[in-house]
Write a protein that holds these residues in place. Sequence first.
Motif, PDB file in Angstrom:
ATOM      1  N   GLU A  26       0.823  -1.205   0.000  1.00 51.74           N
ATOM      2  CA  GLU A  26       0.000   0.000   0.000  1.00 51.74           C
ATOM      3  C   GLU A  26       0.864   1.264   0.000  1.00 51.74           C
ATOM      4  O   GLU A  26       0.638   2.161  -0.795  1.00 51.74           O
ATOM      5  CB  GLU A  26      -0.942  -0.035   1.216  1.00 51.74           C
ATOM      6  N   LYS A  28       3.822   1.648  -1.227  1.00 53.17           N
ATOM      7  CA  LYS A  28       4.517   1.706  -2.507  1.00 53.17           C
ATOM      8  C   LYS A  28       3.663   2.428  -3.539  1.00 53.17           C
ATOM      9  O   LYS A  28       4.159   3.204  -4.331  1.00 53.17           O
ATOM     10  CB  LYS A  28       4.861   0.304  -3.007  1.00 53.17           C
ATOM     11  N   HIS A  29       2.353   2.160  -3.501  1.00 53.31           N
ATOM     12  CA  HIS A  29       1.461   2.848  -4.438  1.00 53.31           C
ATOM     13  C   HIS A  29       1.450   4.339  -4.147  1.00 53.31           C
ATOM     14  O   HIS A  29       1.452   5.151  -5.054  1.00 53.31           O
ATOM     15  CB  HIS A  29       0.039   2.272  -4.341  1.00 53.31           C
ATOM     16  N   SER A  30       1.412   4.734  -2.891  1.00 55.48           N
ATOM     17  CA  SER A  30       1.382   6.162  -2.568  1.00 55.48           C
ATOM     18  C   SER A  30       2.721   6.804  -2.936  1.00 55.48           C
ATOM     19  O   SER A  30       2.761   7.947  -3.355  1.00 55.48           O
ATOM     20  CB  SER A  30       1.044   6.373  -1.095  1.00 55.48           C
ATOM     21  N   SER A  32       4.712   5.809  -5.445  1.00 59.58           N
ATOM     22  CA  SER A  32       4.749   5.920  -6.899  1.00 59.58           C
ATOM     23  C   SER A  32       3.796   7.015  -7.363  1.00 59.58           C
ATOM     24  O   SER A  32       4.087   7.711  -8.324  1.00 59.58           O
ATOM     25  CB  SER A  32       4.437   4.582  -7.555  1.00 59.58           C
ATOM     26  N   ASP A  33       2.657   7.199  -6.682  1.00 60.76           N
ATOM     27  CA  ASP A  33       1.756   8.292  -7.024  1.00 60.76           C
ATOM     28  C   ASP A  33       2.446   9.632  -6.799  1.00 60.76           C
ATOM     29  O   ASP A  33       2.340  10.549  -7.619  1.00 60.76           O
ATOM     30  CB  ASP A  33       0.474   8.227  -6.185  1.00 60.76           C
ATOM     31  N   CYS A  34       3.146   9.780  -5.702  1.00 60.37           N
ATOM     32  CA  CYS A  34       3.871  11.017  -5.374  1.00 60.37           C
ATOM     33  C   CYS A  34       4.970  11.264  -6.402  1.00 60.37           C
ATOM     34  O   CYS A  34       5.153  12.402  -6.864  1.00 60.37           O
ATOM     35  CB  CYS A  34       4.457  10.909  -3.971  1.00 60.37           C
ATOM     36  N   LEU A  36       4.987  10.137  -9.455  1.00 60.65           N
ATOM     37  CA  LEU A  36       4.334  10.476 -10.716  1.00 60.65           C
ATOM     38  C   LEU A  36       3.858  11.926 -10.718  1.00 60.65           C
ATOM     39  O   LEU A  36       3.987  12.634 -11.719  1.00 60.65           O
ATOM     40  CB  LEU A  36       3.161   9.530 -10.977  1.00 60.65           C
ATOM     41  N   GLU A  37       3.308  12.383  -9.594  1.00 57.74           N
ATOM     42  CA  GLU A  37       2.871  13.773  -9.509  1.00 57.74           C
ATOM     43  C   GLU A  37       4.055  14.718  -9.643  1.00 57.74           C
ATOM     44  O   GLU A  37       3.979  15.747 -10.325  1.00 57.74           O
ATOM     45  CB  GLU A  37       2.143  14.023  -8.184  1.00 57.74           C
ATOM     46  N   HIS A  38       5.156  14.385  -8.989  1.00 62.26           N
ATOM     47  CA  HIS A  38       6.368  15.204  -9.070  1.00 62.26           C
ATOM     48  C   HIS A  38       6.883  15.239 -10.515  1.00 62.26           C
ATOM     49  O   HIS A  38       7.261  16.304 -11.017  1.00 62.26           O
ATOM     50  CB  HIS A  38       7.426  14.645  -8.116  1.00 62.26           C
ATOM     51  N   LYS A  39       6.866  14.093 -11.154  1.00 64.11           N
ATOM     52  CA  LYS A  39       7.316  14.018 -12.550  1.00 64.11           C
ATOM     53  C   LYS A  39       6.378  14.816 -13.464  1.00 64.11           C
ATOM     54  O   LYS A  39       6.816  15.513 -14.381  1.00 64.11           O
ATOM     55  CB  LYS A  39       7.367  12.553 -12.986  1.00 64.11           C
TER      56      LYS A  39
END
Length: 194
Positions: A26, A28-30, A32-34, A36-39
């Motif tokens: 769980e 890890k998903h948050s 990767s979401d962070c 992705l948002e930063h990217k």
Amino acid sequence: SPCAFSTAAQQRSTGDECGPEDPSEEPKHSLSDCALEHKAIKLEEQVRDLTERYRRALADSENVRRRTQKFVEDAKLFGIQSFCRDLVEVADILEKTAESAAEEPSDPNPALKKIYEGLSLIEAKLQSVFAKHGLQKMNPVGGRYDPYDHEIICHVPAEGLQPGTVALVTQDGYKLHGRTIRHALVGVAVEAQE
């Protein structure tokens, strides 16, 4: 086997049998979401930067195009400038010759009269050709002195003229499409000093 064809809704109601049972997945998903948002934010900044660079480059290229077009237009208009300067000298000689031929009105010589008429016609034709190509003789007598158009060679007493006005012209000036190519040599009126 009815279990093999169970729907997703049935699976969720039975305890999310398809989901991960490891609670460590769980975060890890948050993460990767962070990431992705930063990217995505970085990519948006890059897009804004590149868009601004593109707009500047487009404006610069438009300015260069306009300057180049103006340069070409000026070259077309003023490319004959040095040729006109040379022809103006010929026009001066022609004018002085016509004036000297006109000074002998009492001479009964018909040949001299014909020469004067011929010189007058040539001078008129030359002035019309000048006008056709944008070359104009300046007539500054009585006008204000302008350092961009006139060159002062003497000062004369202001008799009936405002000080600073052109009183006499010793050599005509010429303009090509509004640009002075030869200054008029003038005498400027000044107040008489007692």
